[in-house]
Design a protein around this motif. Structure first.
Motif, PDB file in Angstrom:
ATOM      1  N   ARG A  88       0.846  -1.126   0.095  1.00  0.00           N
ATOM      2  CA  ARG A  88       0.040  -0.002   0.008  1.00  0.00           C
ATOM      3  C   ARG A  88       0.931   1.265  -0.033  1.00  0.00           C
ATOM      4  NH1 ARG A  88      -3.306  -1.143   5.318  1.00  0.00           N
ATOM      5  NH2 ARG A  88      -1.356  -1.655   5.787  1.00  0.00           N
ATOM      6  N   ARG A  89       0.481   2.271  -0.366  1.00  0.00           N
ATOM      7  CA  ARG A  89       1.163   3.574  -0.300  1.00  0.00           C
ATOM      8  C   ARG A  89       1.597   3.753   1.067  1.00  0.00           C
ATOM      9  NH1 ARG A  89       0.058   6.704  -4.916  1.00  0.00           N
ATOM     10  NH2 ARG A  89      -1.743   5.962  -6.372  1.00  0.00           N
ATOM     11  N   GLU A  90       0.925   3.557   1.949  1.00  0.00           N
ATOM     12  CA  GLU A  90       1.560   3.796   3.379  1.00  0.00           C
ATOM     13  C   GLU A  90       2.903   3.162   3.696  1.00  0.00           C
ATOM     14  OE1 GLU A  90      -1.683   2.954   2.687  1.00  0.00           O
ATOM     15  OE2 GLU A  90      -2.777   4.752   2.953  1.00  0.00           O
ATOM     16  N   GLU A  91       2.939   1.956   3.238  1.00  0.00           N
ATOM     17  CA  GLU A  91       4.373   1.164   3.582  1.00  0.00           C
ATOM     18  C   GLU A  91       5.339   1.765   2.800  1.00  0.00           C
ATOM     19  OE1 GLU A  91       3.706  -2.903   3.280  1.00  0.00           O
ATOM     20  OE2 GLU A  91       1.662  -2.762   2.779  1.00  0.00           O
ATOM     21  N   TRP A  92       5.302   2.651   1.702  1.00  0.00           N
ATOM     22  CA  TRP A  92       6.578   3.367   1.345  1.00  0.00           C
ATOM     23  C   TRP A  92       7.051   4.457   2.020  1.00  0.00           C
ATOM     24  CZ3 TRP A  92       8.836   1.826  -3.164  1.00  0.00           C
ATOM     25  CH2 TRP A  92       8.215   0.976  -3.965  1.00  0.00           C
TER      26      TRP A  92
END
Length: 294
Positions: A88-92
């Motif tokens: 997910r975007r948050e993991e980046w």
């Protein structure tokens, strides 16, 4: 027979006309296209031998077909030596996800709704066009995708079908009203109701129970136009669509002109508008009028 069932056309309608209206190449061309694709797949996995005679010569002297495509023999892996991670975007935020040295593939997510983004449509078209360009000498090892080769053969098949239809010796009326094989127009026709589709196909081919065609079938017919009742005017498809003065107002409302120059003016109109005009004409169901001279 299948085309007659799809369109509701009369059995007397030329198959060439129905092929063009339904955007269907002749069976012979479809078979040739499938055979060439099968030969290409066999050639690319070293299971094909070219010969000068018979079916094995199908790929000879075809400069339009690439010497190699990206077609390959599928290999079955029961135990895949990799795993796929879709973060997910948050993991980046905490850094690149996945193991060290892993391969990363990036996308902006635009393909989720690419049809609404003009830039993506242009990029897709440029990519498709690039697959058909002649390769530079230093790029000869890059193989054409098999899907692009299939599209190339399909376009060639449709070009041959269009030429065949335009040079056909049958379907005089249909070749004026439907001069080109048009996928979008065919789709619009097939979206009509069964009755409307049948009505459009019969009227545009001239194979309907009107005038001289009804006479050829020994069916009841009118000696003169049932609308303007001019005994000097033979009831015909041309008179119905183009010249009948009694239908001028309805022609203006549905076709955009009170009179048409000839049947070729119908080639620019949608099947729905043509169906509406036929409906408003009250020529269906048919009413028959005999001339007092007979």
């Amino acid at each position: 027979m299948a085309e007659v069932c799809i369109t509701g056309a009369m059995n007397t309608t030329p198959s060439e006309a129905l092929d063009a209206i339904l955007n269907l190449p002749p069976i012979k061309q479809i078979s040739a296209e499938i055979s060439i694709l099968a030969a290409i797949r066999l050639r690319d996995i070293n299971l094909w031998n070219d010969h000068q005679i018979g079916h094995s010569s199908i790929l000879l002297n075809r400069v339009d077909i690439p010497r190699k495509t990206d077609s390959c023999m599928p290999i079955e892996h029961l135990n895949t030596p990799f795993h796929i991670l879709i973060p997910r975007r948050e993991e980046w935020v905490i850094g690149p996800p996945g193991e060290t040295g892993a391969l990363s593939f990036y996308t902006d997510g635009s393909k989720l709704n690419s049809q609404d983004i003009p830039g993506n449509c242009i990029a897709d078209e440029l990519a498709r066009r690039g697959t058909t360009n002649i390769l530079l000498p230093d790029k000869e090892d890059i193989s054409m995708p098999l899907a692009s080769c299939k599209l190339l053969l399909l376009n060639q098949s449709m070009t041959k079908a269009s030429t065949r239809w335009q040079n056909a010796s049958v379907g005089r009326i249909a070749r004026q009203a439907w001069p080109y094989i048009d996928k979008a127009r065919t789709t619009a026709l097939c979206r009509l109701s069964r009755n409307d589709c049948s009505m459009v196909v019969r009227s545009l081919t001239g194979h309907w129970l009107v005038g001289t065609h009804a006479l050829r079938l020994n069916a009841p017919y009118n000696d003169f136009c049932r609308s303007c009742r001019d005994e000097e005017e033979e009831e015909s498809t041309e008179h119905f669509f183009c010249f009948c003065p009694a239908l001028s107002n309805r022609r203006l409302r549905t076709l955009g002109k009170p009179f048409l120059n000839d049947l070729s003016d119908l080639s620019y109109l949608t099947p729905r508008r043509i169906a509406r005009f036929v409906q408003l004409s009250n020529w269906t169901p048919f009413k028959f009028t005999k001339s007092p001279r007979n």
